[in-house]
Design a protein around this motif. Structure first.
Motif, PDB file in Angstrom:
ATOM      1  N   UNK A  17       0.420  -1.565   0.122  1.00 47.95           N
ATOM      2  CA  UNK A  17       0.045   0.329   0.179  1.00 47.95           C
ATOM      3  C   UNK A  17       1.003   1.268  -0.028  1.00 47.95           C
ATOM      4  N   UNK A  18       2.034   0.747   0.687  1.00 50.03           N
ATOM      5  CA  UNK A  18       2.802   2.524   0.667  1.00 50.03           C
ATOM      6  C   UNK A  18       3.414   2.647  -0.685  1.00 50.03           C
ATOM      7  N   UNK A  19       4.044   2.069  -1.770  1.00 50.98           N
ATOM      8  CA  UNK A  19       4.132   1.967  -2.683  1.00 50.98           C
ATOM      9  C   UNK A  19       3.374   2.351  -3.697  1.00 50.98           C
ATOM     10  N   UNK A  20       1.866   1.670  -3.682  1.00 49.80           N
ATOM     11  CA  UNK A  20       0.757   2.152  -4.507  1.00 49.80           C
ATOM     12  C   UNK A  20       0.407   4.290  -3.868  1.00 49.80           C
ATOM     13  N   UNK A  21       0.858   4.227  -2.923  1.00 46.22           N
ATOM     14  CA  UNK A  21       0.149   5.814  -2.216  1.00 46.22           C
ATOM     15  C   UNK A  21       1.288   6.661  -2.679  1.00 46.22           C
ATOM     16  N   UNK A  22       2.618   6.472  -3.184  1.00 48.36           N
ATOM     17  CA  UNK A  22       3.531   6.858  -3.859  1.00 48.36           C
ATOM     18  C   UNK A  22       3.055   7.532  -5.113  1.00 48.36           C
ATOM     19  N   UNK A  23       3.131   5.847  -5.523  1.00 51.25           N
ATOM     20  CA  UNK A  23       2.936   5.747  -7.165  1.00 51.25           C
ATOM     21  C   UNK A  23       1.438   7.165  -7.188  1.00 51.25           C
ATOM     22  N   UNK A  24       0.609   7.527  -7.018  1.00 47.79           N
ATOM     23  CA  UNK A  24      -0.296   8.323  -7.059  1.00 47.79           C
ATOM     24  C   UNK A  24       0.138   9.414  -6.473  1.00 47.79           C
ATOM     25  N   UNK A  27       1.643  10.162 -10.308  1.00 40.65           N
ATOM     26  CA  UNK A  27       0.585  10.565 -11.112  1.00 40.65           C
ATOM     27  C   UNK A  27       0.372  11.859 -10.554  1.00 40.65           C
ATOM     28  N   UNK A  28       0.417  12.597  -9.546  1.00 44.31           N
ATOM     29  CA  UNK A  28      -0.729  13.709  -9.546  1.00 44.31           C
ATOM     30  C   UNK A  28       0.851  15.358  -9.751  1.00 44.31           C
TER      31      UNK A  28
END
Length: 447
Positions: A17-24, A27-28
């Protein structure tokens, strides 16, 4: 186990979930007008794809990195590549060290999972070594590449390109800024430059070998007999894959993608092509001119990938060797799996089989889905899927033509390849306690 309110997360879930958060977040930032050279907003799906590709150190791109992204956008991509190469837990630990904050047991467990090491003891020291080693390799690589780029690009551009390509190569990302010589051209313009080729290859191999291996090499004073079994397997498998693949590429591509090259360029290109599919994403030849045999060999190398605890993806060299030796032991009707006079645990084979099975199942399902969504040749779809799942970044040119749904599938594959297919399966799978009994034993026929 970490508790956030009523939600309980294990260490694998925190990393996922931490990796997914950084990806988002990436992206922003990439979707902002300041990130593009045109000053226009980049579609969020394309920004998300690029962010996932950068953090998952893949290199698949829908836009040419040089022509589309501004200096700010390129810097965001570079930062995501560096975080992805080190691992976000390593980066968090680095900030904690600067703030002189004590690293607790929970953080140490997370670091152990993130660094893919077997021991929790000395994990903070290992992280320090990882950071120092990364700075060392990337700095030397940046200096050499800057000196190579400076005569053609000028001082300022030469320095930035040297730093960018050094970090991208060591982190096995495959992003490049060579769009100035032709969009999506990668390093084809430097196919005959020995210094650039060798520097990029050494950086790729160094990053893909694994931090645990480098730590063991230094601790053992470069004495092969004193190396751990893991280190021996990684080094010998890596060397064998490079040499055998280079010879095969030289033979099968001699009259295809390398037909217009002289002997020096063919040797360099063969070596480079044997290194880069194992999750780097750079290329010094036109991949659309690869023969069928060359394409298949590239896909095989993408599946194998680098080594555990490194910046690379794929099923990993140790998994590959475990399966080979297990098959040989089974054919020889031996009970034990032996490597370098050491016996592997049954759980090791079980994990290797699980990783490979899940990996290939995900890849095949993705190939079927994309084939149903878009009408690309099967070879190009297979190439794209295995490149994404292996966090490689090589493509036969279909990435910019992917529709939104295909981009989401490829982005998820890059994410899965970075976090680990077994980790993703563990997060998704329902947790059940084992029944306190032993089930009846029965044989089935295999083969």
């Amino acid at each position: 186990m970490l508790k956030i309110g009523r939600i309980k997360l294990n260490y694998t879930e925190i990393i996922a979930f931490g990796t997914m958060g950084i990806i988002l977040i990436g992206a922003f930032l990439l979707s902002l007008p300041v990130s593009s050279k045109s000053g226009e907003t980049t579609p969020f799906i394309d920004s998300l794809f690029t962010s996932a590709s950068a953090l998952c150190v893949t290199g698949l791109v829908v836009y040419d990195t040089f022509t589309h992204w501004s200096l700010f956008g390129q810097s965001v991509i570079l930062l995501l590549i560096q975080i992805g190469g080190l691992g976000f837990m390593t980066v968090i630990t680095l900030f904690s060290m600067f703030l002189r904050r004590k690293i607790g047991l929970k953080e140490r467990r997370l670091l152990m999972e993130s660094a893919n090491t077997l021991k929790i003891g000395g994990i903070v020291l290992l992280v320090k070594k990882i950071i120092i080693g990364t700075i060392f390799f990337e700095s030397i690589g940046a200096l050499i590449l800057t000196l190579s780029f400076y005569p053609e690009m000028g001082l300022e551009a030469g320095i930035f390109n040297g730093i960018f390509h050094s970090i991208s190569a060591f982190c096995n990302a495959g992003f490049d800024l060579m769009g100035k010589y032709g969009q999506f051209s990668s390093l084809t313009v430097y196919s005959d430059n020995i210094v650039v080729n060798m520097t990029i290859m050494i950086l790729i191999i160094s990053g893909g070998t694994g931090f645990v291996v480098w730590d063991d090499i230094v601790s053992s004073h470069v004495c092969f007999r004193k190396f751990q079994l893991h280190t021996k397997i990684v080094l010998i498998t890596t060397a064998a894959l490079i040499l055998i693949s280079a010879m095969l590429f030289f033979v099968v591509e001699n009259d295809h993608s390398m037909i217009n090259m002289n002997i020096k360029e063919k040797i360099l290109a063969s070596l480079f092509q044997s290194v880069t599919p194992r999750t780097a994403g750079f290329s010094t030849i036109n991949l659309n001119e690869l023969s069928e045999g060359g394409s298949l060999l590239t896909i095989i190398l993408m599946i194998i990938g680098g080594s555990p605890g490194s910046t690379a993806g794929g099923i990993k060299t140790t998994t590959f060797i475990t399966l080979l030796t297990a098959a040989w032991a089974s054919a020889s009707q031996r009970t034990d799996i032996l490597i370098f006079k050491r016996r592997l645990e049954t759980d090791t084979l079980k994990k290797a089989s699980s990783i490979t099975t899940i990996y290939m199942t995900i890849a095949l399902i993705s190939i079927i889905f994309i084939s149903a969504i878009q009408e690309f040749p099967l070879k190009e779809i297979m190439f794209e899927v295995f490149s994404a799942l292996g966090t490689v970044g090589l493509s036969l040119g279909i990435t910019p033509s992917l529709n939104s749904l295909s981009k989401i599938i490829i982005a998820l594959l890059m994410y899965g390849g970075k976090v680990g297919v077994l980790s993703i399966a563990a997060v998704i799978a329902e947790k059940k306690e084992s029944a306190p009994l032993s089930r009846p034993f029965e044989r089935i026929i295999i083969g």
